[in-house]
Scaffold this active site. Structure first.
Site: not given
Length: 888
Positions: A842, A105, A862, A350, A107, A628, A572, A777-780, A466, A26, A756, A775, A96
């Site tokens: 992946c 909204g 990729y 703004r 502050m 996989r 998978r 496997g970033t979950n595990d 899941h 502002k 992974e 590749s 202000r």
């Protein structure tokens, strides 16, 4: 802090639009508008650095701040010709907030500051209108009492309601002078009663109370929540803007309003907004009066006269200003203005908030108009907005009753009758009735029910549970981890607070907000129009990183290709096993006592797998497909009911008792770290042999019969040693070569691994000497690196996020400082050993914007994500290209 106060007024300002971090959005824009020669009431900005000092030093101010503020007030006094606290000719101030990033909204604001029993008489002299002056006084007491003295706003409203009732009127504007005098006195009495303190009459005390309240609102619960949701740092602080008051409620030649330089809903190039005659700014925001359109184009109700008709001179001035602002800022602006006695004043500009479709249209139109480049257009649209375009959304015009809120696990919205089992979901779907599957949590066995349902609601689980992962892959809305609902399967109902929802009753879920809504809410389908097509063409021209999709079915692959996927980054194969026609054969294979029995069961599965691969290859003609091999622990496939055991016993010529014993022997205390992934391939090589043969025969069939070009990539999961990889790769290559020889076909295929396990990242140089691709496997990898179970962390992760222990959910946005460093090491070591190795990601992080940017900086080939997130990833990859060059 070399300078704590920046002045603006009389056509000159000490700041400019490039100083948002210091002056807040502002303050920076008020300075910029002043420098542009626009009619901005004079004032000054107390910087964000003062806010930071305030919190770091026990809520105290720098020693010389008071003198700097007094100097600022003196400059404003000189500019407007009135004096602060002068009972004859008082200067009144607005106070202000203004963070560097807009927090609408969140502050606090205080208007008409400086009024007391003496200065209100001076305001009467200035305005020649006692009613106006007294109304300004009661507004100030009400606002100050609420914001600074923390008196409930409902109590003030109660006094006003009583006064309106006594007078027999509906609007505050109909209250008379004597009413307002009584209200002022009642407000003061109310404050004493509620706080034990008198309303401050000293304008200087009012001033510092207001400044402290604005700084205090930076750490209010709502502001803290807003920053957490939008990933903003609390260290940024807010500025305070003190400005000479101008009044839109001085009669019929005065007004106030808000406008957008383009339609924020559609993006159409038309001036759009609302105004109120004889009103102050908060009247527009509060909605206590029906606003009128600023022009005929903005009118929804054609019976309402517009500003263009009622105040044509001031409207034309506003048009000139908005055109100047949009051309200067080169973006759609959200402006606030006041007309006082026929003179236009600009109070704010703004960058305007807009819908997703409007964001794309505005970006494309501005390129066509020569205002911005296509590169700037790409950076103007957020990946979240693109995601919103791809899914139906709730009709915003329809009122809704929200009964619970969970995690926004998969975007989109759906209404349907509540069902509590997959079987029921399928039955209801067969009757062509929409349903929402409600479960404690879903398992692979629920896949058919999830497919039949319009959406999924779970009480447990997180953003990568899941339910979340599968729903995103299907493009279905999902609200996960909604812990406030209590499900009773026996009674076939769930409860939340005092609301009970029974099977068959209608609910709506919003996967973009996490809201659970009672009843049916209609949805609006998004349209991917010419603007989106042109915009995405620019996106693909700019990005240097490929985007693939995670796809297990031909339909997944088809949808992914329609959304611009450049191949499949993860199939998978286990997801192909859960269909009712296949699960029995899989269970036979798992519970077989001998290799011969396993091979017999695998023979039943083989043609199903081959047909799947043929269909996926066909949809991805000419593009790479990474498959996989079987990864999850075997317990996920085991029978759970006596009926299922009886069917298997008959198939295997065994008994239920014997099979129950076998199931017990397969039980694992920690199956996610147990007998899974490549460990299954080591123990039961015939499983991987069957899958590889199905892959290669499918590829050969399409090459021979349909002249396809196919690039199969076979991925071995859960590798932790080079010896494991060598053993399994040897078996895979042997099977591939045997198929190619038998089929007399020449196909280039690749064998790689999914990284992974943390150890695999650390020995990436060894693995790269043998592997064609990695590749991640970033979950595990996240689970094992951080010691977090993604299925169980939902019970405490929200607290970690609230307390700032995590800035983001590590299962949604990659932990770059920890997990990310393992990935960096693996990339560096892998490329040092094999410069040609192909690298991708992946895991579910593959569709996350910040993670995509990280992958780009590491030079990934990729990213792979769920089909419905492919356009999101394409945009994120293009933005990363424009912001960074690869480190590798």
């Amino acid at each position: 802090m070399a300078s704590m106060v920046f002045y603006f007024g009389e056509g000159k300002a000490q700041g400019n639009q490039g100083m948002k971090q210091l002056l807040g959005g502002k303050g920076a824009n008020l300075a910029e508008m002043t420098n542009l020669g626009l009619p901005v009431p004079p004032g000054f900005t107390v910087t964000t650095e003062v806010c930071t000092h305030y919190y770091k030093n026990g809520k105290t101010y720098p020693s010389d701040l008071e003198a700097k503020v007094n100097e600022g007030i003196q400059r404003v006094e000189k500019a407007v010709g009135s004096r602060f606290a002068d009972p004859e000719n008082p200067l009144l101030l607005s106070v202000r907030s203004g963070a560097s990033v807009s927090m609408p909204g969140m502050m606090d604001t205080i208007l008409n500051l400086g009024l007391n029993d003496q200065t209100v008489k001076g305001l009467v002299n200035q305005s020649k209108d006692e009613r106006f002056a007294l109304d300004a006084y009661r507004r100030f007491i009400q606002m100050y009492g609420d914001v600074v003295m923390e008196v409930s706003p409902h109590l003030f409203e109660g006094v006003l309601e009583t006064s309106r009732r006594k007078r027999g009127v509906e609007s505050d504007s109909d209250l008379q002078v004597e009413d307002l005098k009584a209200i002022v006195n009642e407000f003061k009495t109310l404050i004493v009663r509620e706080t034990g303190k008198t309303f401050p009459s000293d304008p200087k005390e009012q001033l510092w109370g207001a400044i402290g309240a604005v700084f205090g609102s930076w750490m209010s619960a709502r502001a803290v929540s807003y920053r957490r949701i939008h990933k903003m740092s609390e260290e940024w602080g807010t500025a305070v803007n003190l400005q000479a008051m101008v009044f839109g409620n001085m009669g019929d030649d005065s007004a106030t309003g808000v406008a957008f330089t383009r339609d924020p809903s559609t993006g159409e190039k038309k001036f759009f907004g609302e105004f109120l005659k004889n009103a102050q700014g908060e009247d527009v925001v509060a909605g206590i009066r029906t606003p009128q359109p600023i022009n005929r184009e903005s009118a929804h109700d054609k019976s309402l006269l517009s500003m263009q008709e009622l105040m044509p001179k001031e409207y034309e001035q506003l048009v000139t200003v908005y055109q100047q602002l949009e051309k200067h800022y080169r973006d759609m602006q959200d402006i606030e203005f006041t007309v006082q006695k026929g003179k236009l004043y600009m109070l704010q500009t703004r960058t305007g908030k807009r819908t997703a479709s409007a964001a794309v249209r505005i970006a494309v139109d501005m390129v066509r108009e020569g205002l911005i480049s296509s590169d700037e257009a790409i950076l103007r649209v957020s990946p979240l907005q693109v995601e919103q375009l791809l899914h139906p959304r709730l009709d915003p015009r329809v009122e809704k009753r929200v009964i619970a809120k969970g995690l926004p696990a998969s975007p989109g919205a759906a209404s349907g009758e509540v069902v509590f089992s997959s079987e029921e979901a399928e039955n209801v779907n067969k009757l062509n009735r929409p349903c929402v599957l409600v479960r404690h949590e879903t398992s692979p066995e629920d896949i058919s029910g999830m497919d039949a349902a319009k959406g999924v609601l779970t009480a447990l689980g997180g953003m990568t549970s899941h339910a979340a992962v599968v729903a995103r892959g299907m493009g279905k809305p999902c609200v996960a981890g909604c812990g406030s609902i209590s499900i009773d399967y026996k009674k076939q109902q769930f409860t939340v607070a005092s609301v009970t929802v029974k099977r068959g009753e209608m609910i709506t879920i919003d996967g973009a907000s996490g809201e659970v809504i009672l009843g049916y809410i209609p949805t609006i389908n998004s349209q991917l129009d010419q603007y989106f097509t042109e915009f995405m063409k620019w996106v693909d021209e700019r990005r240097t990183m490929g985007v693939r999709a995670n796809a297990e079915t031909p339909n997944d692959a088809k949808v992914a290709r329609q959304f611009g996927a450049e191949g499949v980054g993860l199939t998978r194969t286990e997801h192909m096993f859960f269909e009712e026609t296949r699960i029995t054969a899989v269970r036979e294979m798992i519970l077989s006592e001998t290799k011969a029995q396993r091979e017999a069961a695998l023979l039943k599965i083989f043609p199903m797998q081959k047909d799947d691969f043929v269909a996926i290859f066909r949809e991805m003609k000419g593009l790479p497909v990474t498959i996989r091999l079987l990864d999850p622990p075997l317990h996920e496939f085991l029978p759970r009911t006596s009926g299922e055991l009886e069917v298997l016993a008959s198939s295997l010529n065994s008994t239920v008792d014997m099979l129950q014993e076998k199931v017990k022997t397969l039980h694992e205390f920690n199956p996610m770290l147990g007998h899974r992934g490549c460990r299954l391939g080591v123990s039961y090589p015939e499983i991987y042999s069957m899958q590889v043969r199905a892959i290669m025969e499918a590829a050969c069939k399409l090459v021979k019969e349909e002249d396809f070009k196919i690039e199969p990539e076979i991925m071995i999961p859960f590798i932790m040693t080079l010896e494991e990889y060598r053993l399994l790769k040897g078996e895979i290559v042997k099977t591939c070569e045997a198929v190619l020889k038998t089929q007399n076909v020449d196909i280039v295929y690749r064998v790689g691994t999914m990284i992974e396990v943390p150890r695999a990242a650390l020995i990436a140089d060894q693995l790269a000497s043998e592997a064609d691709f990695f590749s991640f496997g970033t979950n595990d990898l996240t689970q094992m690196t951080m010691g977090l179970s993604r299925d169980d962390a939902g019970s405490f992760l929200p607290r970690y996020l609230e307390k700032g222990l995590f800035r983001q959910d590590p299962f949604v946005t990659l932990d770059q400082d920890g997990v990310g460093q393992l990935i960096r090491i693996a990339c560096e070591r892998g490329r040092a050993s094999n410069p040609k190795i192909k690298i991708g990601i992946c895991g579910e992080h593959g569709g996350d914007t910040a993670t995509i940017e990280f992958c780009h900086r590491l030079g990934f080939n990729y990213v792979s994500c769920s089909p419905f997130r492919v356009p999101v990833a394409r945009l994120a990859a293009a933005q990363a290209t424009l912001k960074h060059s690869p480190l590798a």
